[in-house]
Design a protein around this motif. Structure first.
Motif, PDB file in Angstrom:
ATOM      1  N   LEU A  19       0.862  -1.192   0.000  1.00 27.54           N
ATOM      2  CA  LEU A  19       0.000   0.000   0.000  1.00 27.54           C
ATOM      3  C   LEU A  19       0.885   1.225   0.000  1.00 27.54           C
ATOM      4  O   LEU A  19       1.722   1.381   0.888  1.00 27.54           O
ATOM      5  CB  LEU A  19      -0.822  -0.076   1.287  1.00 27.54           C
ATOM      6  CG  LEU A  19      -2.027   0.796   1.449  1.00 27.54           C
ATOM      7  CD1 LEU A  19      -2.979   0.622   0.286  1.00 27.54           C
ATOM      8  CD2 LEU A  19      -2.721   0.413   2.766  1.00 27.54           C
ATOM      9  N   ILE A  38      -4.537   4.564   8.498  1.00 30.47           N
ATOM     10  CA  ILE A  38      -4.603   3.555   7.429  1.00 30.47           C
ATOM     11  C   ILE A  38      -3.626   2.414   7.740  1.00 30.47           C
ATOM     12  O   ILE A  38      -3.947   1.231   7.584  1.00 30.47           O
ATOM     13  CB  ILE A  38      -4.274   4.206   6.060  1.00 30.47           C
ATOM     14  CG1 ILE A  38      -5.370   5.194   5.665  1.00 30.47           C
ATOM     15  CG2 ILE A  38      -4.101   3.143   4.980  1.00 30.47           C
ATOM     16  CD1 ILE A  38      -5.037   6.063   4.463  1.00 30.47           C
ATOM     17  N   LEU A 222      -6.580   3.791  -7.243  1.00 32.10           N
ATOM     18  CA  LEU A 222      -8.004   4.128  -7.138  1.00 32.10           C
ATOM     19  C   LEU A 222      -8.228   5.485  -7.795  1.00 32.10           C
ATOM     20  O   LEU A 222      -7.989   6.521  -7.183  1.00 32.10           O
ATOM     21  CB  LEU A 222      -8.410   4.165  -5.665  1.00 32.10           C
ATOM     22  CG  LEU A 222      -9.899   4.033  -5.448  1.00 32.10           C
ATOM     23  CD1 LEU A 222     -10.356   2.593  -5.627  1.00 32.10           C
ATOM     24  CD2 LEU A 222     -10.273   4.517  -4.051  1.00 32.10           C
ATOM     25  N   ILE A 287      -5.028   5.806  -2.066  1.00 30.48           N
ATOM     26  CA  ILE A 287      -5.869   5.628  -0.879  1.00 30.48           C
ATOM     27  C   ILE A 287      -5.601   6.792   0.073  1.00 30.48           C
ATOM     28  O   ILE A 287      -4.472   6.984   0.529  1.00 30.48           O
ATOM     29  CB  ILE A 287      -5.541   4.285  -0.166  1.00 30.48           C
ATOM     30  CG1 ILE A 287      -5.690   3.120  -1.146  1.00 30.48           C
ATOM     31  CG2 ILE A 287      -6.390   4.103   1.082  1.00 30.48           C
ATOM     32  CD1 ILE A 287      -7.086   2.916  -1.693  1.00 30.48           C
ATOM     33  N   HIS A 288      -6.618   7.569   0.324  1.00 29.51           N
ATOM     34  CA  HIS A 288      -6.468   8.706   1.231  1.00 29.51           C
ATOM     35  C   HIS A 288      -7.565   8.623   2.285  1.00 29.51           C
ATOM     36  O   HIS A 288      -8.686   8.223   1.986  1.00 29.51           O
ATOM     37  CB  HIS A 288      -6.601  10.025   0.476  1.00 29.51           C
ATOM     38  CG  HIS A 288      -5.702  10.102  -0.727  1.00 29.51           C
ATOM     39  ND1 HIS A 288      -4.351  10.324  -0.634  1.00 29.51           N
ATOM     40  CD2 HIS A 288      -5.969   9.941  -2.041  1.00 29.51           C
ATOM     41  CE1 HIS A 288      -3.824  10.322  -1.848  1.00 29.51           C
ATOM     42  NE2 HIS A 288      -4.772  10.074  -2.723  1.00 29.51           N
ATOM     43  N   TYR A 291      -8.890   3.258   5.410  1.00 25.46           N
ATOM     44  CA  TYR A 291      -8.411   1.978   4.875  1.00 25.46           C
ATOM     45  C   TYR A 291      -9.533   1.150   4.252  1.00 25.46           C
ATOM     46  O   TYR A 291      -9.266   0.297   3.399  1.00 25.46           O
ATOM     47  CB  TYR A 291      -7.762   1.160   6.013  1.00 25.46           C
ATOM     48  CG  TYR A 291      -7.336  -0.220   5.567  1.00 25.46           C
ATOM     49  CD1 TYR A 291      -6.161  -0.408   4.838  1.00 25.46           C
ATOM     50  CD2 TYR A 291      -8.130  -1.335   5.845  1.00 25.46           C
ATOM     51  CE1 TYR A 291      -5.787  -1.681   4.401  1.00 25.46           C
ATOM     52  CE2 TYR A 291      -7.763  -2.601   5.411  1.00 25.46           C
ATOM     53  CZ  TYR A 291      -6.584  -2.773   4.686  1.00 25.46           C
ATOM     54  OH  TYR A 291      -6.225  -4.023   4.255  1.00 25.46           O
ATOM     55  N   THR A 293     -11.521   1.174   1.924  1.00 27.03           N
ATOM     56  CA  THR A 293     -11.553   0.966   0.476  1.00 27.03           C
ATOM     57  C   THR A 293     -10.622  -0.183   0.072  1.00 27.03           C
ATOM     58  O   THR A 293     -10.956  -0.981  -0.806  1.00 27.03           O
ATOM     59  CB  THR A 293     -11.085   2.260  -0.237  1.00 27.03           C
ATOM     60  OG1 THR A 293     -11.802   3.344   0.327  1.00 27.03           O
ATOM     61  CG2 THR A 293     -11.310   2.190  -1.709  1.00 27.03           C
ATOM     62  N   VAL A 294      -9.448  -0.235   0.718  1.00 21.91           N
ATOM     63  CA  VAL A 294      -8.504  -1.318   0.400  1.00 21.91           C
ATOM     64  C   VAL A 294      -9.135  -2.660   0.742  1.00 21.91           C
ATOM     65  O   VAL A 294      -9.070  -3.617  -0.046  1.00 21.91           O
ATOM     66  CB  VAL A 294      -7.174  -1.141   1.183  1.00 21.91           C
ATOM     67  CG1 VAL A 294      -6.199  -2.264   0.868  1.00 21.91           C
ATOM     68  CG2 VAL A 294      -6.549   0.213   0.869  1.00 21.91           C
TER      69      VAL A 294
END
Ligand code: SF4
Length: 514
Positions: A19, A38, A222, A287-288, A291, A293-294
């Motif tokens: 990541l 994250i 993403l 990814i901001h 987490y 979404t991951v």
């Protein structure tokens, strides 16, 4: 120290997930909290092998990856530190590497780095004392020193490659440099960002062809319309978003909720395709904030990975007149890449200049030439104050200035770049191959110029000598020779071509045939 990432990479059945996180410009506050949050959640989830932290992305100052990386490391999460050549000379880089070793953080992604951006009071000075191939060698030699000092753990250093270049010359330059990075000791590879499954496959086929047994992670990002537009404009060096992809993303995000859902689906499908093509893992970016979404991407990947072949058409975003090293129709695993198959397209002026410089070089600057002993004696004779001054002021400097825009580095490397000066013509002074930032053959920093490696390929392909871009590697410039006569330095055995040290030996060893 943690070895999660390294162990996972070499565990046969493990599909690795890393990541990429970008620390902000402040030492505390929202950006730091987000990165830490994250990382904490990634560790709790257990499916992410390591978090990688960028090193002043875009050349602009941000919190050091060493510092925030160490905080993440303390959580128990393994970390990959991005290590660029932009901001420090070799002394600072060695010191930084020792600091990382002391902190136990030895997973390093060795990069040239984006060009210098804006810092305190304006644009920062670009250093680029070493390039990413030389950095790999430095880390390899430092590992030996660490072990000799009683530390059993070496650096675990990897590199980047872009399979997404549009032109034949840039594709070859990328793979040629990959050969050099691996020969220099790179132990893992992470791709740049693109959405072309055929290009992703091409990298795997080339690595098989070259017998490069190094695990490779494909980048998955993403994408939202804002970032896609920035990438589409070419402002993120190395990332490729085509017109068609940008249009599709803009359409998908007309409804934000749909856009987000489809972005996650695209990331999961690309991950499935990469796994199906033989990638060892994925490197997730973009990814901001949170987490979760991951987690959703990885959940979805687990459900759809068997259908990867049906997703290949989702990643069919070729660049206009883009070059592919393998024919689409034939999937013959024994066939080699098709570089230089058409007639060479070299401008007449380039061909003449290359021919003249090449012949002059073979005559005057070859230790094997019958006249070499005579030149050596002449050089020794001229090596006094007056002789040196007469030679440089009246002959060498004006000639090299006129033909090459010479900067008098004293340790000439034009012969490694098809007789183009890497000091004056490459803003990153790279002696070992193209960085990832070129776009349609143009330099990342000066788009009005062609990249020197693009030009070198054109010159060398015209005379059937492209292997010169792959052979061995070029040691770091000898700064002690700055502003001295490179001609005398060559003939008197003072430049990088004559020195015999560990770096030179490693550079002379190992190369692959593209
Ligand atoms: S001596 Fe150095 S600066 Fe001059 S042409 Fe050669 S590489 Fe360029």
């Amino acid at each position: 120290m943690l070895r999660v990432f390294q162990n996972d990479l070499f565990e046969e059945k493990h599909f690795v997930v890393t990541l990429e996180l970008v620390p902000g410009r402040e030492h505390l506050g929202r950006a730091v909290d987000a990165v830490m949050g994250i990382s904490r959640d990634a560790f709790a989830d257990g499916r992410v092998s390591a978090v990688s932290i960028t090193d002043n992305p875009g050349g602009n100052p941000s919190l050091s990856p060493d510092v925030i990386g160490h905080d993440i490391f303390d959580l128990g999460m393994d970390v990959i530190v991005h290590f660029t050549c932009r901001d420090m000379n070799r002394v600072g880089m060695e010191s930084r590497a020792l600091q990382l070793a002391r902190m136990g953080m030895k997973n390093i992604l060795a990069l040239n780095g984006d060009y210098s951006g804006q810092g305190f009071g304006g644009q920062g000075a670009p250093v680029f004392d070493l390039d990413s191939v030389q950095l790999q060698i430095m880390l390899g030699l430092l590992s030996e020193r660490l072990q000799a000092a009683g530390d059993p753990d070496s650096f675990f250093a990897g590199c980047a490659v872009s399979p997404f270049k549009r032109t034949e010359a840039e594709c070859f330059a990328q793979y040629a440099k990959l050969c050099r990075k691996v020969a220099a000791g790179a132990q893992f590879i992470i791709t740049q960002l693109g959405y072309d499954a055929r290009k992703f496959h091409e990298l795997i086929r080339i690595m098989r062809h070259l017998c490069i047994p190094v695990p490779v992670l494909g980048s998955v990002y993403l994408l939202n319309p804002r970032v896609a537009a920035i990438m589409h404009s070419g402002k993120v060096p190395g990332a490729v978003v085509t017109d068609a992809l940008l249009a599709r993303i803009q359409k998908e995000w007309r409804d934000k909720k749909d856009g987000r859902r489809l972005a996650i689906e695209r990331a999961a499908r690309l991950a499935a395709v990469l796994k199906g093509l033989g990638y060892k893992g994925i490197h997730i970016g973009g990814i901001h904030g949170r987490y979760d979404t991951v987690g959703r991407i990885l959940d979805r990947l687990a459900r759809i990975e068997d259908q990867w072949e049906s997703f290949l058409d989702d990643f069919d975003f070729p660049q206009p007149e883009g070059f592919y090293a393998f024919s689409e129709e034939v999937d013959d695993s024994s066939a080699g890449p098709g570089f230089c198959v058409g007639p060479p397209r070299v401008h007449q002026q380039e061909r003449l200049l290359y021919g003249a410089l090449s012949r002059a070089h073979d005559l005057f600057f070859s230790h094997d030439h019958p006249l070499a002993p005579w030149f050596r004696r002449l050089a020794a004779h001229l090596d006094g104050h007056l002789g040196r001054k007469l030679l440089t002021d009246l002959v060498e400097d004006p000639a090299k200035q006129f033909i090459l825009d010479c900067r008098k580095c004293g340790d000439c490397a034009i012969q490694h770049v098809a007789f183009i000066c890497p000091e004056s013509q490459c803003p990153k002074h790279i002696r070992n191959g193209a960085c990832g930032g070129s776009l349609n053959g143009r330099c990342e920093v000066h788009p009005e110029r062609y990249c020197i490696w693009f030009r070198a390929y054109k010159r060398l392909s015209g005379v059937g000598r492209i292997q010169e871009m792959v052979r061995g590697c070029v040691p770091p410039r000898m700064w002690e020779l700055n502003q001295t006569s490179s001609w005398l330095n060559f003939h008197l055995g003072r430049d990088h071509q004559s020195v015999s040290n560990e770096i030179a030996m490693r550079c002379r060893a190992g190369s692959c045939r593209l």
